[in-house]
Motif scaffolding. Structure first.
Motif, PDB file in Angstrom:
ATOM      1  N   THR A 110      -0.963   2.438  -2.159  1.00  0.00           N
ATOM      2  CA  THR A 110      -1.311   1.547  -3.273  1.00  0.00           C
ATOM      3  C   THR A 110      -1.871   2.335  -4.455  1.00  0.00           C
ATOM      4  O   THR A 110      -1.570   2.022  -5.609  1.00  0.00           O
ATOM      5  CB  THR A 110      -2.330   0.480  -2.806  1.00  0.00           C
ATOM      6  N   LYS A 111      -2.672   3.345  -4.177  1.00  0.00           N
ATOM      7  CA  LYS A 111      -3.179   4.191  -5.262  1.00  0.00           C
ATOM      8  C   LYS A 111      -2.042   4.896  -5.983  1.00  0.00           C
ATOM      9  O   LYS A 111      -2.099   5.105  -7.198  1.00  0.00           O
ATOM     10  CB  LYS A 111      -4.171   5.222  -4.701  1.00  0.00           C
ATOM     11  N   ARG A 112      -1.014   5.246  -5.248  1.00  0.00           N
ATOM     12  CA  ARG A 112       0.107   5.973  -5.842  1.00  0.00           C
ATOM     13  C   ARG A 112       1.068   5.046  -6.596  1.00  0.00           C
ATOM     14  O   ARG A 112       1.535   5.380  -7.693  1.00  0.00           O
ATOM     15  CB  ARG A 112       0.871   6.724  -4.729  1.00  0.00           C
ATOM     16  N   PHE A 113       1.360   3.862  -6.039  1.00  0.00           N
ATOM     17  CA  PHE A 113       2.443   3.038  -6.588  1.00  0.00           C
ATOM     18  C   PHE A 113       1.986   1.734  -7.246  1.00  0.00           C
ATOM     19  O   PHE A 113       2.793   1.073  -7.899  1.00  0.00           O
ATOM     20  CB  PHE A 113       3.454   2.718  -5.484  1.00  0.00           C
ATOM     21  N   HIS A 114       0.737   1.316  -7.046  1.00  0.00           N
ATOM     22  CA  HIS A 114       0.156   0.128  -7.696  1.00  0.00           C
ATOM     23  C   HIS A 114       1.003  -1.133  -7.510  1.00  0.00           C
ATOM     24  O   HIS A 114       1.406  -1.788  -8.477  1.00  0.00           O
ATOM     25  CB  HIS A 114      -0.049   0.399  -9.192  1.00  0.00           C
ATOM     26  N   PRO A 115       1.265  -1.536  -6.271  1.00  0.00           N
ATOM     27  CA  PRO A 115       2.063  -2.745  -6.054  1.00  0.00           C
ATOM     28  C   PRO A 115       1.295  -4.008  -6.450  1.00  0.00           C
ATOM     29  O   PRO A 115       0.070  -4.072  -6.323  1.00  0.00           O
ATOM     30  CB  PRO A 115       2.314  -2.728  -4.546  1.00  0.00           C
ATOM     31  N   GLU A 116       2.047  -5.007  -6.894  1.00  0.00           N
ATOM     32  CA  GLU A 116       1.461  -6.325  -7.151  1.00  0.00           C
ATOM     33  C   GLU A 116       1.527  -7.230  -5.933  1.00  0.00           C
ATOM     34  O   GLU A 116       0.772  -8.185  -5.831  1.00  0.00           O
ATOM     35  CB  GLU A 116       2.177  -7.012  -8.318  1.00  0.00           C
ATOM     36  N   ILE A 117       2.463  -6.922  -5.023  1.00  0.00           N
ATOM     37  CA  ILE A 117       2.668  -7.745  -3.831  1.00  0.00           C
ATOM     38  C   ILE A 117       2.720  -6.846  -2.605  1.00  0.00           C
ATOM     39  O   ILE A 117       3.341  -5.785  -2.628  1.00  0.00           O
ATOM     40  CB  ILE A 117       3.986  -8.555  -3.914  1.00  0.00           C
ATOM     41  N   ILE A 118       2.060  -7.281  -1.520  1.00  0.00           N
ATOM     42  CA  ILE A 118       2.178  -6.615  -0.227  1.00  0.00           C
ATOM     43  C   ILE A 118       2.785  -7.598   0.762  1.00  0.00           C
ATOM     44  O   ILE A 118       2.353  -8.763   0.848  1.00  0.00           O
ATOM     45  CB  ILE A 118       0.812  -6.131   0.291  1.00  0.00           C
ATOM     46  N   VAL A 119       3.782  -7.141   1.494  1.00  0.00           N
ATOM     47  CA  VAL A 119       4.395  -7.939   2.559  1.00  0.00           C
ATOM     48  C   VAL A 119       4.161  -7.212   3.870  1.00  0.00           C
ATOM     49  O   VAL A 119       4.621  -6.079   4.044  1.00  0.00           O
ATOM     50  CB  VAL A 119       5.908  -8.131   2.331  1.00  0.00           C
ATOM     51  N   GLY A 120       3.431  -7.836   4.795  1.00  0.00           N
ATOM     52  CA  GLY A 120       3.099  -7.189   6.060  1.00  0.00           C
ATOM     53  C   GLY A 120       3.586  -7.979   7.251  1.00  0.00           C
ATOM     54  O   GLY A 120       3.382  -9.196   7.312  1.00  0.00           O
ATOM     55  N   HIS A 121       4.221  -7.297   8.204  1.00  0.00           N
ATOM     56  CA  HIS A 121       4.684  -7.944   9.427  1.00  0.00           C
ATOM     57  C   HIS A 121       3.781  -7.581  10.596  1.00  0.00           C
ATOM     58  O   HIS A 121       3.427  -6.414  10.782  1.00  0.00           O
ATOM     59  CB  HIS A 121       6.128  -7.529   9.744  1.00  0.00           C
ATOM     60  N   SER A 122       3.398  -8.579  11.377  1.00  0.00           N
ATOM     61  CA  SER A 122       2.645  -8.391  12.614  1.00  0.00           C
ATOM     62  C   SER A 122       1.347  -7.620  12.357  1.00  0.00           C
ATOM     63  O   SER A 122       0.574  -7.990  11.465  1.00  0.00           O
ATOM     64  CB  SER A 122       3.531  -7.689  13.645  1.00  0.00           C
ATOM     65  N   VAL A 123       1.111  -6.527  13.103  1.00  0.00           N
ATOM     66  CA  VAL A 123      -0.126  -5.771  12.900  1.00  0.00           C
ATOM     67  C   VAL A 123      -0.143  -5.109  11.527  1.00  0.00           C
ATOM     68  O   VAL A 123      -1.213  -4.765  11.003  1.00  0.00           O
ATOM     69  CB  VAL A 123      -0.313  -4.741  14.035  1.00  0.00           C
ATOM     70  N   GLY A 124       1.032  -4.943  10.901  1.00  0.00           N
ATOM     71  CA  GLY A 124       1.068  -4.490   9.512  1.00  0.00           C
ATOM     72  C   GLY A 124       0.404  -5.495   8.587  1.00  0.00           C
ATOM     73  O   GLY A 124      -0.213  -5.123   7.582  1.00  0.00           O
ATOM     74  N   GLY A 125       0.528  -6.773   8.928  1.00  0.00           N
ATOM     75  CA  GLY A 125      -0.176  -7.809   8.173  1.00  0.00           C
ATOM     76  C   GLY A 125      -1.674  -7.736   8.383  1.00  0.00           C
ATOM     77  O   GLY A 125      -2.457  -7.855   7.440  1.00  0.00           O
ATOM     78  N   MET A 126      -2.086  -7.503   9.620  1.00  0.00           N
ATOM     79  CA  MET A 126      -3.519  -7.379   9.908  1.00  0.00           C
ATOM     80  C   MET A 126      -4.115  -6.174   9.191  1.00  0.00           C
ATOM     81  O   MET A 126      -5.217  -6.253   8.616  1.00  0.00           O
ATOM     82  CB  MET A 126      -3.738  -7.266  11.424  1.00  0.00           C
ATOM     83  N   ALA A 127      -3.397  -5.047   9.208  1.00  0.00           N
ATOM     84  CA  ALA A 127      -3.878  -3.852   8.506  1.00  0.00           C
ATOM     85  C   ALA A 127      -3.940  -4.088   7.005  1.00  0.00           C
ATOM     86  O   ALA A 127      -4.862  -3.603   6.327  1.00  0.00           O
ATOM     87  CB  ALA A 127      -2.969  -2.664   8.825  1.00  0.00           C
TER      88      ALA A 127
END
Length: 273
Positions: free
Chosen positions: A129-146
């Motif tokens: 996020t520091k590198r690419f500055h996204p406006e949206i994050i999409v997380g699946h499963s434990v990726g969502g929890m993280a």
């Protein structure tokens, strides 16, 4: 299940003379993915992106970037997977003009680390996020929890929206299912919890998306299947009820992966609204 029970029996036997060693062995198994490396077909797809290796305290983080001129979307996969799990939606996000970033989790894909945990994954997300500055994050499963933990810890101003796909609510529930699957005795269970506290500085019951969401102001979209065999649908209901600005979409028949065009369309609409 028979193999898991046999392993659990052996670790329980170890706990009789060394609960500390039993806890270390059991946590080793819990944090060691058996799948998630990139195969040839996945490599062909991921090679269509710009590769950039980031770093967190000496651990390499592999990222993939498809360029666009609209919003930037960061894709965060789950356990025993890698960035290629998003190959169904990346072309459409590109076609809509978005920049797409995907990253491989710790001990997955082409990223470093021999072990996985959500705390380290959150640090990977922070570096991306520091590198690419996204406006949206999409997380699946434990990726969502993280992702939720990352948003709670760092409060990034650039992230306006988050999509949680089949995401778990409570770490305590995840590890309790692991205890049950392995058939661990009380001595081994207590040793695992102590090992987590000593190694990561957290109590099992305190690592909770519901608790973390209370500080998050981003707009949320939660998609969860009623037939999910991995993360119960009730987790989505709990997350939605504690996420101030979220919408829950319930599906049926798509399981934990949520691979379906209708799910993809909900994500596209949410990103572009």
């Amino acid at each position: 299940m028979i193999i898991q029970k046999l392993i659990g029996f052996k670790i329980n036997s170890v706990s009789l003379f060394s609960s500390k060693l039993a806890g270390r062995m059991a946590l080793f198994l819990f944090t060691k993915p058996l799948k998630g490396k990139i195969n040839e077909e996945q490599s062909d797809f991921l090679d269509s992106a710009f590769h950039e290796e980031l770093n967190h305290q000496g651990t390499p983080i592999m990222t993939y970037r498809w360029l666009g001129n609209k919003k930037t979307v960061l894709l965060v996969h789950g356990w025993e997977s890698n960035s290629a799990r998003w190959r169904a939606i990346i072309p459409e996000l590109q076609a809509k003009g978005h920049t797409v970033i995907a990253l491989d989790a710790p001990a997955h894909g082409r990223s470093g680390s021999r072990r996985f945990n959500a705390l380290l994954y959150a640090e990977f997300i922070n570096e991306a996020t520091k590198r690419f500055h996204p406006e949206i994050i999409v997380g699946h499963s434990v990726g969502g929890m993280a992702s939720v933990y990352y948003l709670h810890k760092y409060q990034p101003p650039s992230v306006k929206k988050v999509v949680l796909l089949g995401a778990p609510s409570e770490f305590s529930d995840i590890i309790s299912r692991y205890f049950l699957m392995m058939g661990y005795n009380k001595k081994t269970i207590n040793a695992i919890k102590k090992r987590i506290k000593d190694k990561y500085g957290i109590e099992v019951d305190d690592f909770s998306s519901v608790k973390h969401l209370k500080t998050i102001l981003s707009e949320g979209l939660i998609i969860h299947d009623k037939t999910d065999p991995i993360i119960p649908y009730e987790d989505a209901v709990l997350i939605n009820s504690n996420f101030k600005n979220s919408t829950l979409i319930t599906t049926e028949g798509f399981g934990h992966s949520l691979y379906d065009e209708s799910v993809s369309n909900h994500i596209y609409h949410f990103i572009e609204s």
